[in-house]
Design a protein around this motif. Structure first.
Motif, PDB file in Angstrom:
ATOM      1  N   HIS A   6       0.851  -1.188   0.000  1.00 20.72           N
ATOM      2  CA  HIS A   6       0.000   0.000   0.000  1.00 20.72           C
ATOM      3  C   HIS A   6       0.890   1.242   0.000  1.00 20.72           C
ATOM      4  CE1 HIS A   6      -3.277   2.702   0.917  1.00 20.72           C
ATOM      5  NE2 HIS A   6      -2.532   3.220   1.870  1.00 20.72           N
ATOM      6  N   VAL A   7       0.533   2.211  -0.827  1.00 21.65           N
ATOM      7  CA  VAL A   7       1.262   3.485  -0.866  1.00 21.65           C
ATOM      8  C   VAL A   7       0.286   4.613  -0.579  1.00 21.65           C
ATOM      9  CG1 VAL A   7       2.615   5.083  -2.282  1.00 21.65           C
ATOM     10  CG2 VAL A   7       2.930   2.615  -2.542  1.00 21.65           C
ATOM     11  N   ASN A  15      10.853   9.540  -4.725  1.00 22.63           N
ATOM     12  CA  ASN A  15      12.302   9.715  -4.786  1.00 22.63           C
ATOM     13  C   ASN A  15      13.040   8.474  -5.293  1.00 22.63           C
ATOM     14  OD1 ASN A  15      12.255   7.979  -2.617  1.00 22.63           O
ATOM     15  ND2 ASN A  15      12.608   9.581  -1.112  1.00 22.63           N
ATOM     16  N   ALA A  16      12.320   7.427  -5.615  1.00 21.69           N
ATOM     17  CA  ALA A  16      12.855   6.198  -6.215  1.00 21.69           C
ATOM     18  C   ALA A  16      13.704   5.348  -5.282  1.00 21.69           C
ATOM     19  CB  ALA A  16      13.624   6.494  -7.497  1.00 21.69           C
ATOM     20  N   GLU A  50      12.477  -3.947   3.260  1.00 22.29           N
ATOM     21  CA  GLU A  50      13.673  -3.110   3.204  1.00 22.29           C
ATOM     22  C   GLU A  50      13.348  -1.750   2.597  1.00 22.29           C
ATOM     23  OE1 GLU A  50      18.201  -3.107   1.375  1.00 22.29           O
ATOM     24  OE2 GLU A  50      17.008  -4.939   1.266  1.00 22.29           O
ATOM     25  N   ALA A  51      12.542  -1.739   1.552  1.00 23.22           N
ATOM     26  CA  ALA A  51      12.134  -0.470   0.927  1.00 23.22           C
ATOM     27  C   ALA A  51      11.364   0.393   1.922  1.00 23.22           C
ATOM     28  CB  ALA A  51      11.283  -0.746  -0.309  1.00 23.22           C
ATOM     29  N   ILE A  52      10.522  -0.230   2.721  1.00 28.26           N
ATOM     30  CA  ILE A  52       9.768   0.512   3.746  1.00 28.26           C
ATOM     31  C   ILE A  52      10.721   1.142   4.752  1.00 28.26           C
ATOM     32  CG2 ILE A  52       8.189   0.237   5.710  1.00 28.26           C
ATOM     33  CD1 ILE A  52       6.721  -1.895   3.963  1.00 28.26           C
ATOM     34  N   LEU A  53      11.710   0.385   5.196  1.00 31.39           N
ATOM     35  CA  LEU A  53      12.665   0.906   6.180  1.00 31.39           C
ATOM     36  C   LEU A  53      13.525   2.038   5.629  1.00 31.39           C
ATOM     37  CD1 LEU A  53      13.839  -2.415   7.862  1.00 31.39           C
ATOM     38  CD2 LEU A  53      12.361  -0.644   8.839  1.00 31.39           C
ATOM     39  N   ALA A  59       5.111   6.462   3.739  1.00 31.02           N
ATOM     40  CA  ALA A  59       4.219   6.345   2.590  1.00 31.02           C
ATOM     41  C   ALA A  59       3.930   4.904   2.181  1.00 31.02           C
ATOM     42  CB  ALA A  59       4.794   7.106   1.398  1.00 31.02           C
ATOM     43  N   ILE A  60       4.881   3.991   2.423  1.00 28.24           N
ATOM     44  CA  ILE A  60       4.717   2.602   1.977  1.00 28.24           C
ATOM     45  C   ILE A  60       4.447   1.722   3.195  1.00 28.24           C
ATOM     46  CG2 ILE A  60       5.804   0.655   0.806  1.00 28.24           C
ATOM     47  CD1 ILE A  60       7.670   2.687  -0.545  1.00 28.24           C
TER      48      ILE A  60
END
Length: 65
Positions: A6-7, A15-16, A50-53, A59-60
């Motif tokens: 979820h975003v 910001n990629a 990992e992307a969330i951290l 946002a994620i």
């Protein structure tokens, strides 16, 4: 149990950073984040976490159902 990505686009900075960790799940095109796989395979969960951290805002998130 299933899970999904979820975003919250109100907080997303596009910001990629998430794309750099999980390009199979996230893409930033024209400075707009797109979720390529909203329900990725469980094997990708570690990359999503990992992307969330690494993401500078909240946002994620992962939704369990």
């Amino acid at each position: 149990m299933t899970w999904s990505v979820h975003v919250d686009f109100d907080f997303c900075q596009s910001n990629a950073m998430c794309m750099s960790v999980a390009p199979e799940v996230f893409d930033v095109d024209d400075e707009v984040l797109e979720v390529l796989l909203s329900t990725p395979p469980y094997a990708m969960r570690g990359k999503v976490e990992e992307a969330i951290l690494l993401y500078p805002t909240t946002a994620i998130s992962i939704k369990e159902s």
